[in-house]
Design a protein around this motif. Structure first.
Motif, PDB file in Angstrom:
ATOM      1  N   ARG A 123     -71.893  14.320   0.170  1.00 15.31           N
ATOM      2  CA  ARG A 123     -71.446  12.729   0.508  1.00 15.31           C
ATOM      3  C   ARG A 123     -70.005  12.967   0.461  1.00 15.31           C
ATOM      4  N   HIS A 124     -69.384  13.709  -0.758  1.00 13.65           N
ATOM      5  CA  HIS A 124     -68.020  13.760  -0.705  1.00 13.65           C
ATOM      6  C   HIS A 124     -67.255  14.560   0.509  1.00 13.65           C
ATOM      7  N   ASN A 125     -68.108  15.647   1.057  1.00 10.49           N
ATOM      8  CA  ASN A 125     -67.787  16.275   2.178  1.00 10.49           C
ATOM      9  C   ASN A 125     -67.880  15.610   3.574  1.00 10.49           C
ATOM     10  N   GLY A 126     -68.587  14.393   3.457  1.00  9.09           N
ATOM     11  CA  GLY A 126     -69.055  13.674   4.942  1.00  9.09           C
ATOM     12  C   GLY A 126     -69.940  14.359   5.597  1.00  9.09           C
ATOM     13  N   GLN A 127     -70.784  15.307   4.936  1.00  4.22           N
ATOM     14  CA  GLN A 127     -71.876  16.097   5.642  1.00  4.22           C
ATOM     15  C   GLN A 127     -73.317  15.623   5.341  1.00  4.22           C
ATOM     16  N   PRO A 128     -74.360  15.863   6.243  1.00  2.81           N
ATOM     17  CA  PRO A 128     -75.496  15.530   6.121  1.00  2.81           C
ATOM     18  C   PRO A 128     -76.208  16.304   5.061  1.00  2.81           C
ATOM     19  N   SER A 129     -77.066  15.940   4.332  1.00  2.00           N
ATOM     20  CA  SER A 129     -77.925  16.674   3.213  1.00  2.00           C
ATOM     21  C   SER A 129     -78.498  17.984   3.524  1.00  2.00           C
ATOM     22  N   ASP A 130     -79.025  18.069   4.783  1.00  2.00           N
ATOM     23  CA  ASP A 130     -79.624  19.286   5.150  1.00  2.00           C
ATOM     24  C   ASP A 130     -78.761  20.357   5.410  1.00  2.00           C
ATOM     25  N   GLU A 131     -77.295  20.223   5.220  1.00  2.00           N
ATOM     26  CA  GLU A 131     -76.578  21.444   5.553  1.00  2.00           C
ATOM     27  C   GLU A 131     -76.799  22.617   4.592  1.00  2.00           C
ATOM     28  N   PRO A 132     -76.794  23.928   5.107  1.00  2.00           N
ATOM     29  CA  PRO A 132     -77.002  24.941   4.413  1.00  2.00           C
ATOM     30  C   PRO A 132     -76.197  24.991   3.027  1.00  2.00           C
ATOM     31  N   PHE A 133     -76.765  25.503   2.069  1.00  2.00           N
ATOM     32  CA  PHE A 133     -76.031  25.235   0.641  1.00  2.00           C
ATOM     33  C   PHE A 133     -76.240  26.511  -0.120  1.00  2.00           C
ATOM     34  N   THR A 134     -75.394  27.065  -0.550  1.00  2.00           N
ATOM     35  CA  THR A 134     -75.543  28.604  -1.236  1.00  2.00           C
ATOM     36  C   THR A 134     -75.073  28.578  -2.675  1.00  2.00           C
ATOM     37  N   GLN A 135     -74.706  27.532  -3.357  1.00  2.00           N
ATOM     38  CA  GLN A 135     -74.180  27.545  -4.536  1.00  2.00           C
ATOM     39  C   GLN A 135     -75.137  27.506  -5.765  1.00  2.00           C
ATOM     40  N   THR A 136     -75.237  28.248  -6.895  1.00  2.00           N
ATOM     41  CA  THR A 136     -76.269  27.948  -7.742  1.00  2.00           C
ATOM     42  C   THR A 136     -75.891  26.635  -8.311  1.00  2.00           C
ATOM     43  N   LEU A 137     -77.122  25.992  -9.387  1.00  2.00           N
ATOM     44  CA  LEU A 137     -77.022  24.745 -10.013  1.00  2.00           C
ATOM     45  C   LEU A 137     -75.816  24.582 -10.649  1.00  2.00           C
ATOM     46  N   GLY A 138     -75.075  25.729 -11.541  1.00  2.00           N
ATOM     47  CA  GLY A 138     -74.045  25.551 -12.311  1.00  2.00           C
ATOM     48  C   GLY A 138     -72.805  25.642 -11.376  1.00  2.00           C
ATOM     49  N   GLN A 139     -72.622  26.341 -10.141  1.00  2.00           N
ATOM     50  CA  GLN A 139     -71.517  26.058  -9.270  1.00  2.00           C
ATOM     51  C   GLN A 139     -71.523  24.672  -8.720  1.00  2.00           C
ATOM     52  N   ALA A 140     -72.819  24.163  -8.476  1.00  2.00           N
ATOM     53  CA  ALA A 140     -72.846  23.000  -7.831  1.00  2.00           C
ATOM     54  C   ALA A 140     -72.366  21.791  -8.486  1.00  2.00           C
TER      55      ALA A 140
END
Length: 140
Positions: free
Chosen positions: A42-59
Protein backbone atom coordinates in the motif's frame (compact mmCIF):
# COMPACT_ATOMS: atom_id res chain seq x y z
CA UNK A 1 21.34 -39.89 -3.05
CA UNK A 2 17.61 -40.75 -3.24
CA UNK A 3 15.17 -39.59 -0.61
CA UNK A 4 14.11 -42.12 2.06
CA UNK A 5 10.74 -43.82 1.64
CA UNK A 6 7.62 -41.81 2.47
CA UNK A 7 6.98 -44.04 5.49
CA UNK A 8 9.88 -42.30 7.24
CA UNK A 9 7.66 -39.24 7.65
CA UNK A 10 5.33 -41.18 9.94
CA UNK A 11 8.15 -42.85 11.87
CA UNK A 12 10.10 -39.66 12.62
CA UNK A 13 10.45 -39.24 16.40
CA UNK A 14 8.32 -36.34 17.60
CA UNK A 15 5.79 -35.25 20.18
CA UNK A 16 2.56 -35.78 18.26
CA UNK A 17 0.69 -33.39 20.58
CA UNK A 18 2.76 -30.50 19.18
CA UNK A 19 2.29 -31.07 15.45
CA UNK A 20 -1.08 -29.34 15.05
CA UNK A 21 0.04 -26.40 17.16
CA UNK A 22 3.30 -26.05 15.23
CA UNK A 23 1.23 -25.91 12.06
CA UNK A 24 -0.95 -23.19 13.57
CA UNK A 25 2.11 -21.10 14.50
CA UNK A 26 3.40 -21.45 10.95
CA UNK A 27 0.03 -20.55 9.44
CA UNK A 28 -0.49 -17.54 11.73
CA UNK A 29 3.03 -16.30 10.92
CA UNK A 30 2.37 -16.66 7.20
CA UNK A 31 -0.87 -14.67 7.57
CA UNK A 32 0.97 -11.95 9.50
CA UNK A 33 3.65 -11.90 6.83
CA UNK A 34 0.98 -11.40 4.17
CA UNK A 35 -0.54 -8.54 6.16
CA UNK A 36 2.82 -6.80 6.51
CA UNK A 37 3.44 -7.35 2.79
CA UNK A 38 0.07 -5.77 2.02
CA UNK A 39 0.88 -2.73 4.20
CA UNK A 40 4.24 -2.33 2.42
CA UNK A 41 2.57 -2.66 -0.97
CA UNK A 42 0.00 0.00 0.00
CA UNK A 43 2.90 2.35 0.75
CA UNK A 44 4.39 1.46 -2.64
CA UNK A 45 1.08 1.73 -4.50
CA UNK A 46 1.31 -1.90 -5.66
CA UNK A 47 -1.35 -4.59 -5.56
CA UNK A 48 -1.08 -7.17 -2.81
CA UNK A 49 -0.41 -10.03 -5.20
CA UNK A 50 2.94 -8.60 -6.31
CA UNK A 51 5.85 -11.04 -5.80
CA UNK A 52 7.44 -10.69 -2.38
CA UNK A 53 10.80 -12.06 -1.28
CA UNK A 54 11.49 -10.55 2.15
CA UNK A 55 11.51 -12.57 5.35
CA UNK A 56 9.01 -11.59 8.02
CA UNK A 57 11.71 -9.75 9.98
CA UNK A 58 12.88 -7.89 6.87
CA UNK A 59 9.31 -6.99 5.99
CA UNK A 60 8.63 -5.55 9.46
CA UNK A 61 11.85 -3.48 9.18
CA UNK A 62 10.81 -2.24 5.72
CA UNK A 63 7.38 -1.31 7.01
CA UNK A 64 8.97 0.63 9.86
CA UNK A 65 11.16 2.62 7.45
CA UNK A 66 8.23 3.39 5.16
CA UNK A 67 6.00 4.32 8.07
CA UNK A 68 8.63 6.71 9.46
CA UNK A 69 9.11 8.29 6.03
CA UNK A 70 5.37 8.81 5.61
CA UNK A 71 4.59 9.96 9.15
CA UNK A 72 2.60 6.84 10.02
CA UNK A 73 3.24 6.90 13.76
CA UNK A 74 0.56 4.25 14.26
CA UNK A 75 2.51 1.77 12.14
CA UNK A 76 5.84 2.71 13.73
CA UNK A 77 4.31 2.08 17.16
CA UNK A 78 2.87 -1.24 15.94
CA UNK A 79 6.33 -2.33 14.72
CA UNK A 80 7.95 -1.45 18.05
CA UNK A 81 5.24 -2.68 20.41
CA UNK A 82 3.74 -5.63 18.53
CA UNK A 83 5.45 -6.44 15.21
CA UNK A 84 9.00 -7.05 16.40
CA UNK A 85 7.88 -9.06 19.47
CA UNK A 86 5.75 -11.19 17.11
CA UNK A 87 8.77 -11.83 14.89
CA UNK A 88 10.86 -12.82 17.94
CA UNK A 89 8.19 -15.29 19.09
CA UNK A 90 7.82 -16.78 15.64
CA UNK A 91 11.61 -17.08 15.30
CA UNK A 92 11.88 -18.78 18.69
CA UNK A 93 9.54 -21.51 17.45
CA UNK A 94 10.83 -21.72 13.89
CA UNK A 95 14.47 -21.89 14.96
CA UNK A 96 13.86 -24.22 17.90
CA UNK A 97 16.02 -27.31 18.29
CA UNK A 98 14.79 -30.81 19.04
CA UNK A 99 16.01 -32.78 22.03
CA UNK A 100 14.90 -35.60 24.29
CA UNK A 101 13.28 -34.08 27.37
CA UNK A 102 13.58 -35.45 30.91
CA UNK A 103 10.18 -37.11 30.47
CA UNK A 104 11.60 -39.13 27.56
CA UNK A 105 9.57 -37.32 24.90
CA UNK A 106 10.96 -35.62 21.85
CA UNK A 107 10.71 -31.88 22.50
CA UNK A 108 11.59 -28.55 20.94
CA UNK A 109 13.29 -25.78 22.81
CA UNK A 110 14.52 -22.26 22.29
CA UNK A 111 18.07 -22.03 20.99
CA UNK A 112 19.06 -19.35 23.52
CA UNK A 113 17.23 -21.14 26.37
CA UNK A 114 14.95 -18.12 26.81
CA UNK A 115 11.47 -18.61 28.18
CA UNK A 116 9.67 -20.94 27.78
CA UNK A 117 12.73 -23.08 27.07
CA UNK A 118 10.70 -26.12 26.08
CA UNK A 119 7.65 -25.40 23.96
CA UNK A 120 4.61 -27.26 25.19
CA UNK A 121 1.19 -27.24 23.53
CA UNK A 122 0.00 -24.25 25.57
CA UNK A 123 3.13 -22.25 24.74
CA UNK A 124 2.63 -22.81 21.03
CA UNK A 125 -1.02 -21.76 21.31
CA UNK A 126 0.12 -18.57 23.07
CA UNK A 127 2.50 -17.82 20.19
CA UNK A 128 -0.30 -18.41 17.69
CA UNK A 129 -2.61 -16.08 19.61
CA UNK A 130 0.05 -13.37 19.68
CA UNK A 131 0.62 -13.71 15.92
CA UNK A 132 -3.14 -13.44 15.34
CA UNK A 133 -3.23 -10.37 17.59
CA UNK A 134 -0.38 -8.83 15.59
CA UNK A 135 -2.28 -9.42 12.34
CA UNK A 136 -5.51 -7.99 13.72
CA UNK A 137 -3.90 -4.86 15.13
CA UNK A 138 -1.67 -3.95 12.16
CA UNK A 139 -2.80 -0.49 11.03
CA UNK A 140 -3.64 -0.45 7.34
Amino acid sequence: MPLPPDSYVDSMPCDDTLLTELGRVTWAAARLHAGVRDAINRHNGQPSDEPFTQTLGQAVATLETQAKNEGRDDQVEWVTQIGRPAVRLRNAVTHAVTYTAKDGRQAIGTVDHSSPGRFLREDLRDVTLYLIHASMTLPS
